[in-house]
Design a protein around this motif. Sequence first.
Motif, mmCIF file in Angstrom:
data_model
loop_
_atom_site.group_PDB
_atom_site.id
_atom_site.type_symbol
_atom_site.label_atom_id
_atom_site.label_comp_id
_atom_site.label_asym_id
_atom_site.label_seq_id
_atom_site.Cartn_x
_atom_site.Cartn_y
_atom_site.Cartn_z
ATOM 1 N N LEU A 20 24.791 -0.575 16.174
ATOM 2 C CA LEU A 20 25.582 0.144 15.185
ATOM 3 C C LEU A 20 26.455 -0.827 14.408
ATOM 4 N N THR A 21 26.679 -0.536 13.136
ATOM 5 C CA THR A 21 27.652 -1.313 12.376
ATOM 6 C C THR A 21 29.042 -0.947 12.883
ATOM 7 N N PRO A 22 30.040 -1.795 12.650
ATOM 8 C CA PRO A 22 31.400 -1.443 13.084
ATOM 9 C C PRO A 22 31.867 -0.096 12.553
ATOM 10 N N GLN A 23 31.554 0.215 11.288
ATOM 11 C CA GLN A 23 31.963 1.488 10.714
ATOM 12 C C GLN A 23 31.268 2.646 11.412
ATOM 13 N N GLN A 24 29.972 2.490 11.668
ATOM 14 C CA GLN A 24 29.234 3.538 12.364
ATOM 15 C C GLN A 24 29.753 3.721 13.781
ATOM 16 N N HIS A 25 30.124 2.611 14.421
ATOM 17 C CA HIS A 25 30.629 2.694 15.784
ATOM 18 C C HIS A 25 31.961 3.443 15.835
ATOM 19 N N LEU A 26 32.841 3.179 14.884
ATOM 20 C CA LEU A 26 34.119 3.890 14.828
ATOM 21 C C LEU A 26 33.894 5.372 14.568
ATOM 22 N N GLU A 27 32.959 5.676 13.683
ATOM 23 C CA GLU A 27 32.662 7.069 13.392
ATOM 24 C C GLU A 27 32.097 7.761 14.621
ATOM 25 N N LEU A 28 31.260 7.058 15.372
ATOM 26 C CA LEU A 28 30.704 7.606 16.605
ATOM 27 C C LEU A 28 31.805 7.911 17.606
ATOM 28 N N GLN A 29 32.741 6.980 17.772
ATOM 29 C CA GLN A 29 33.849 7.197 18.701
ATOM 30 C C GLN A 29 34.635 8.451 18.336
ATOM 31 N N PHE A 30 34.941 8.597 17.055
ATOM 32 C CA PHE A 30 35.726 9.744 16.622
ATOM 33 C C PHE A 30 34.964 11.043 16.839
ATOM 34 N N LYS A 31 33.703 11.091 16.426
ATOM 35 C CA LYS A 31 32.921 12.319 16.539
ATOM 36 C C LYS A 31 32.669 12.685 17.998
ATOM 37 N N ALA A 32 32.371 11.682 18.822
ATOM 38 C CA ALA A 32 32.129 11.963 20.237
ATOM 39 C C ALA A 32 33.387 12.505 20.902
ATOM 40 N N SER A 33 34.533 11.902 20.568
ATOM 41 C CA SER A 33 35.789 12.349 21.168
ATOM 42 C C SER A 33 36.161 13.748 20.709
ATOM 43 N N SER A 34 36.019 14.027 19.409
ATOM 44 C CA SER A 34 36.435 15.329 18.899
ATOM 45 C C SER A 34 35.545 16.442 19.438
ATOM 46 N N SER A 35 34.242 16.202 19.515
ATOM 47 C CA SER A 35 33.354 17.241 20.050
ATOM 48 C C SER A 35 33.635 17.472 21.526
ATOM 49 N N SER A 36 33.853 16.381 22.263
ATOM 50 C CA SER A 36 34.127 16.508 23.688
ATOM 51 C C SER A 36 35.434 17.243 23.947
ATOM 52 N N ASP A 37 36.458 16.938 23.162
ATOM 53 C CA ASP A 37 37.756 17.593 23.340
ATOM 54 C C ASP A 37 37.654 19.101 23.121
ATOM 55 N N LEU A 38 36.963 19.499 22.053
ATOM 56 C CA LEU A 38 36.839 20.920 21.749
ATOM 57 C C LEU A 38 36.093 21.668 22.844
ATOM 58 N N ILE A 39 34.997 21.087 23.331
ATOM 59 C CA ILE A 39 34.224 21.737 24.390
ATOM 60 C C ILE A 39 35.021 21.774 25.684
ATOM 61 N N ASP A 40 35.649 20.663 26.034
ATOM 62 C CA ASP A 40 36.427 20.608 27.274
ATOM 63 C C ASP A 40 37.566 21.615 27.270
ATOM 64 N N ASP A 41 38.259 21.741 26.144
ATOM 65 C CA ASP A 41 39.382 22.681 26.070
ATOM 66 C C ASP A 41 38.901 24.115 26.280
ATOM 67 N N GLY A 42 37.804 24.463 25.639
ATOM 68 C CA GLY A 42 37.289 25.817 25.791
ATOM 69 C C GLY A 42 36.830 26.107 27.201
ATOM 70 N N LEU A 43 36.074 25.170 27.781
ATOM 71 C CA LEU A 43 35.579 25.379 29.140
ATOM 72 C C LEU A 43 36.716 25.421 30.158
ATOM 73 N N ARG A 44 37.753 24.633 29.930
ATOM 74 C CA ARG A 44 38.883 24.621 30.863
ATOM 75 C C ARG A 44 39.567 25.988 30.904
ATOM 76 N N THR A 45 39.707 26.607 29.752
ATOM 77 C CA THR A 45 40.325 27.936 29.700
ATOM 78 C C THR A 45 39.499 28.945 30.490
ATOM 79 N N ILE A 46 38.189 28.897 30.324
ATOM 80 C CA ILE A 46 37.316 29.837 31.036
ATOM 81 C C ILE A 46 37.292 29.515 32.523
ATOM 82 N N ARG A 47 37.204 28.240 32.858
ATOM 83 C CA ARG A 47 37.148 27.837 34.269
ATOM 84 C C ARG A 47 38.415 28.243 35.014
ATOM 85 N N ASP A 48 39.553 28.189 34.324
ATOM 86 C CA ASP A 48 40.830 28.548 34.949
ATOM 87 C C ASP A 48 41.075 30.057 34.967
ATOM 88 N N GLY A 49 40.117 30.844 34.473
ATOM 89 C CA GLY A 49 40.278 32.293 34.459
ATOM 90 C C GLY A 49 41.286 32.781 33.438
#
Length: 262
Positions: A20-49
């Motif tokens: 990956l180019t440096p720009q693509q790598h930074l974009e990957l980091q941001f997109k991977a983190s943002s998607s993971s955060d959104l999914i984790d937050d939603g699942l945590r709410t459901i998992r905790d009842g």
Amino acid sequence: MLVPFYDHDVVTHDAVATDLTPQQHLELQFKASSSSDLIDDGLRTIRDGRLSATNRDQVLASLATGLGRLYVLALDLHRLEIGHIPERPDPAASCEPGLADLHARLFDILGLHPERSGGVADQWLCRLSADSVADALIEALGAYRGAAASERKAPDGAWERVRAAVDLDPGVGSHRLRSRADDGAGGTDDAADPAGAENPGDAAAGTATARAYREAWNSRFISTVETIRSTIDACSQDGLLGGPAQSLGAELAQRRRGTDAA
């Protein structure tokens, strides 16, 4: 044979960083983190009842948006691998691909990949293919992704479609039937609704069969979403989305380790 949820930590980061180019790598980091955060937050709410009538639109919109970003990211990485520039939204377009369309497009690529073998990725693809809930759940969650994108409420009936999708699982469906029949007229459908109460405290109340249904529903919902994520991770490591995609799991693992340490 059940396959354990994919271990994000086994994906090595340095081996693919040069793809990956440096720009693509930074974009990957941001997109991977943002998607993971959104999914984790939603699942945590459901998992905790804590899923309730007052927060379910927000929780499901978070999950739908996170899954949509994950699909787009994986498809972009695949396009990079085959030498194409990742697609960008067309401002003039009347609408963007729906969540179900993105899901189908991605898993068509993975399922028909010529290098698919009998390894871990193949086991996960088979597991997802056999999931009786996945397609209907993604189709139902699409309404929440669309609502989040347009900053409006989910359309009428959106929650009922999500609930019905998870109820397709025979075990969950049988729990719901028992909860409705519990004590004859004493058991109500609203009492057993996984998000039917006004607050989490009320959601923990009710008959034993109603609680069992809510717990089974929550567990099945989480299992399907985690199966989708783990399938993408396993396929990435096995190279089915190309060299650049192999860093996706590393970015998610890095982000999760940081969250756990906080």
